[in-house]
Design a protein around this motif. Structure first.
Motif, mmCIF file in Angstrom:
data_model
loop_
_atom_site.group_PDB
_atom_site.id
_atom_site.type_symbol
_atom_site.label_atom_id
_atom_site.label_comp_id
_atom_site.label_asym_id
_atom_site.label_seq_id
_atom_site.Cartn_x
_atom_site.Cartn_y
_atom_site.Cartn_z
ATOM 1 N N VAL A 115 21.077 -41.587 -33.369
ATOM 2 C CA VAL A 115 21.061 -42.809 -32.566
ATOM 3 C C VAL A 115 20.165 -43.822 -33.271
ATOM 4 N N ASP B 198 18.520 -47.965 -33.160
ATOM 5 C CA ASP B 198 18.253 -49.109 -32.301
ATOM 6 C C ASP B 198 18.862 -50.367 -32.911
ATOM 7 N N ARG B 199 18.542 -51.518 -32.308
ATOM 8 C CA ARG B 199 19.146 -52.767 -32.780
ATOM 9 C C ARG B 199 18.695 -53.130 -34.190
ATOM 10 N N ARG C 111 28.816 -48.039 -29.341
ATOM 11 C CA ARG C 111 27.697 -48.825 -28.812
ATOM 12 C C ARG C 111 27.440 -48.397 -27.380
ATOM 13 N N VAL C 112 26.194 -48.122 -27.064
ATOM 14 C CA VAL C 112 25.806 -47.740 -25.711
ATOM 15 C C VAL C 112 24.623 -48.591 -25.283
ATOM 16 N N GLY C 113 24.367 -48.622 -23.959
ATOM 17 C CA GLY C 113 23.218 -49.367 -23.458
ATOM 18 C C GLY C 113 23.624 -50.681 -22.809
ATOM 19 N N MET C 114 22.623 -51.365 -22.248
ATOM 20 C CA MET C 114 22.813 -52.638 -21.573
ATOM 21 C C MET C 114 22.552 -53.784 -22.541
ATOM 22 N N ARG D 40 19.492 -54.295 -24.850
ATOM 23 C CA ARG D 40 18.938 -52.968 -25.155
ATOM 24 C C ARG D 40 20.103 -52.044 -25.476
ATOM 25 N N GLN D 41 20.685 -52.276 -26.634
ATOM 26 C CA GLN D 41 21.871 -51.536 -27.041
ATOM 27 C C GLN D 41 21.562 -50.678 -28.271
ATOM 28 N N PHE D 42 22.313 -49.605 -28.394
ATOM 29 C CA PHE D 42 22.091 -48.645 -29.467
ATOM 30 C C PHE D 42 23.425 -48.265 -30.093
#
Length: 574
Positions: free
Chosen positions: A167, A169-170, A245-248, A251-253
């Motif tokens: 995983v 991060d941005r 892509r997951v998350g709101m 704040r996506q990953f």
């Protein structure tokens, strides 16, 4: 006049009430005779007792009895508990607690509320009880505990997966990896987390990965690729890599899962005439994009064994050697060819004498020369090949041959052959064995080689050398320092003594041993933390010329350059 309240009593009560409201707690003060002297109005927010029971002069026992009757009392047990405290026993227990010099506890009051009780009995006999509602804090703690358990469960599930998963991060830094991903890189999770693909992979691979990562982050559309990789043990790995892509928003990953399809890509046990098979055979591997090669041949090699067999240190970075294996054993072919390719060698296989003749004819017509021929001892026609083969060194193998040992034999065979041309024209080094090259004939291609594994110290070295206008390279371990020295022949080496893989003493000794055969001498200056006698002795024994101590400074670097590098030979001469 004795029954009149002292002057200022109302002011004191008002101050206490205001303080309780401001600090968010309730206060109960009792005298030595266990009667209430003061009870803040906020007490009823914790225990819904009649207001008359909060008046000064009320017995503490009567107040506690009313608290018990409300059912919202500290220490309330869950409804499913069969044990119920007797009213008198509970009151007696609370009275005893009030007479303790100091008592603190966190207790449940009712089903959904938590209280923090602090009790003090002063030397003059006055007892003070403060109550604070910590329900929200307990909820946060319980939620945090639940989240931690959920995270641990998620990590266990991910680690149990056979497919590598990571995983990012941005900023495209790794924030989670499973065990399979760590095994693929042959690195612990601590060495991966917080870093980017540029820190772990080759530049062209890292650029391609980040391009697809950013596309997934920007569009939210899943991405997939078929890739061919080489594991850390040298075996082939065929994967279908999928990214999501997951998350709101904000704040996506990027989640990457490498689905292992090696079984259907490489395993095939059919009988060749339409019979049953345990997997599919892919004829066209072009659908698989080149992935990262995680196999490190130098980590697998036994360097001491190389030294004992007389092989030269500079043969270790052998890249691009052309190796042909002659065997009818498919298992041996798959195991050996995969490992040799993972080591950076150009390897392939033929299965009988007829294919060998065809291969030799085709290679000769194209001007391609083999470096080593590997011959299976169990091959039919082995004796004929042994009797007639003269094109290149021949090394015999068997089903139980250890590939690391085989690599040693290949390097040794190439070194002993000592052709006039370079053995490694396509690799990272060009090592010539021409006899007319005298000692010291190799010109320096670099001013300073720094061997330092600490990233902060690497940055300091870079700043100083940039400021001095010198060309430099930084090696993160002793093996890399040895390779860069062989390739670039720097004017001077600044060697940290505490390096991974090969420490500074071992790397310096390897350089000096190689210089005995090739000629020339490169100044090597040790970089140490403290000048212990044992370290200085090791510096001398390993062939180092001098030492400097951390923290380093521009003055130190300039001093060793003036001392060991002839004037006018550096790019920043003068």
């Amino acid at each position: 006049m004795d029954d009149v309240a002292p002057i200022g009593a109302d002011i004191m009560r008002t101050v206490l009430e205001s303080g309780c409201d401001a600090l968010g707690f309730a206060l109960l003060v009792c005298g030595r005779d266990d009667t209430i002297l003061f009870a803040s109005a906020s007490i009823v927010q914790f225990f819904p007792v009649p207001a008359r029971l909060l008046r000064p002069g009320t017995r503490l026992r009567d107040f506690l009895g009313a608290v018990y009757d409300t059912g919202v009392r500290p220490g309330t047990l869950p409804e499913n508990s069969r044990r119920r405290a007797n009213r008198e026993d509970w009151i007696a227990e609370q009275m005893a607690l009030h007479w303790r010099e100091r008592y603190e506890s966190v207790e449940r009051a009712g089903r959904m509320r938590w209280l923090c009780l602090r009790k003090r009995r002063l030397p003059n006999g006055i007892g003070i009880l403060s109550l604070t509602d910590i329900t929200e804090q307990k909820k946060r703690e319980e939620q945090l505990q639940t989240d931690m358990e959920r995270i641990e469960l998620t990590e266990e599930i991910l680690d149990a997966q056979p497919n590598p998963i990571c995983v990012k991060d941005r900023n495209l830094h790794y924030i989670a990896v499973n065990k399979a991903f760590c095994i693929l890189h042959d690195l612990p999770a601590e060495a991966i987390l917080g870093r980017s693909a540029w820190d772990l992979l080759d530049a062209d691979i890292a650029e391609r990965l980040e391009q697809s990562d950013r596309q997934v982050l920007a569009t939210g559309r899943p991405h997939s690729d078929a890739e061919h990789m080489v594991r850390a043990d040298g075996s082939d790995l065929w994967v279908v890599t999928r990214k999501y892509r997951v998350g709101m928003p904000g704040r996506q990953f990027v989640v990457t899962c490498m689905n292992d399809v090696t079984d259907i890509a490489a395993w095939y046990h059919g009988d060749g005439d339409g019979g049953s098979s345990s997997g599919l055979q892919i004829r066209d591997y072009s659908i698989f994009a080149p992935g990262q090669n995680f196999y490190d041949p130098f980590r697998a090699l036994n360097v001491q064994q190389l030294v004992e067999t007389g092989s030269m240190i500079e043969t270790l970075p052998a890249r691009g050697l052309r190796i042909l294996l002659v065997t009818s054993d498919r298992d041996l072919e798959e195991r050996v060819v995969a490992r040799l390719r993972g080591s950076g060698l150009d390897a392939c296989a033929v299965r009988d004498l007829e294919e060998l003749d065809a291969f030799a004819s085709a290679a000769e017509s194209r001007g391609v020369k083999l470096d080593v021929l590997l011959l299976d001892r169990a091959l039919a026609g082995r004796d004929a090949i042994l009797a007639s083969w003269r094109d290149c060194p021949l090394v015999e193998v068997s089903g139980g041959t250890d590939v690391a040992t085989l690599l040693t034999e290949i390097f040794r065979a190439c070194a002993e052959r000592r052709p006039a041309r370079s053995l490694f024209p396509q690799g990272d080094f060009e090592i010539s064995f021409e006899d007319d090259a005298g000692p010291g004939a190799v010109a320096s291609k670099l001013d300073v080689l720094v061997a330092e594994d600490n990233q902060i110290n690497q940055f300091v070295f870079a700043q100083i050398l940039d400021g001095l206008g010198l060309s430099y390279r930084i090696a993160a371990d002793g093996r890399e320092a040895l390779e860069l020295w062989q390739e670039l022949r720097p004017a001077i080496v600044l060697m940290d003594v505490t390096l991974p893989i090969l420490n500074g003493f071992e790397a310096a000794a390897a350089i000096r041993e190689t210089e005995k055969r090739t000629g020339g001498r490169t100044p090597i200056v040790a970089v140490i933390v403290q000048a212990f006698d044992v370290d200085l002795d090791q510096c001398r024994v390993s062939g180092m010329d001098d030492h400097i101590m951390k923290p380093i400074s521009p003055d130190m670097i300039e001093a060793v350059l003036r001392k060991y590098v002839p004037a006018g030979t550096l790019s920043a001469a003068g």
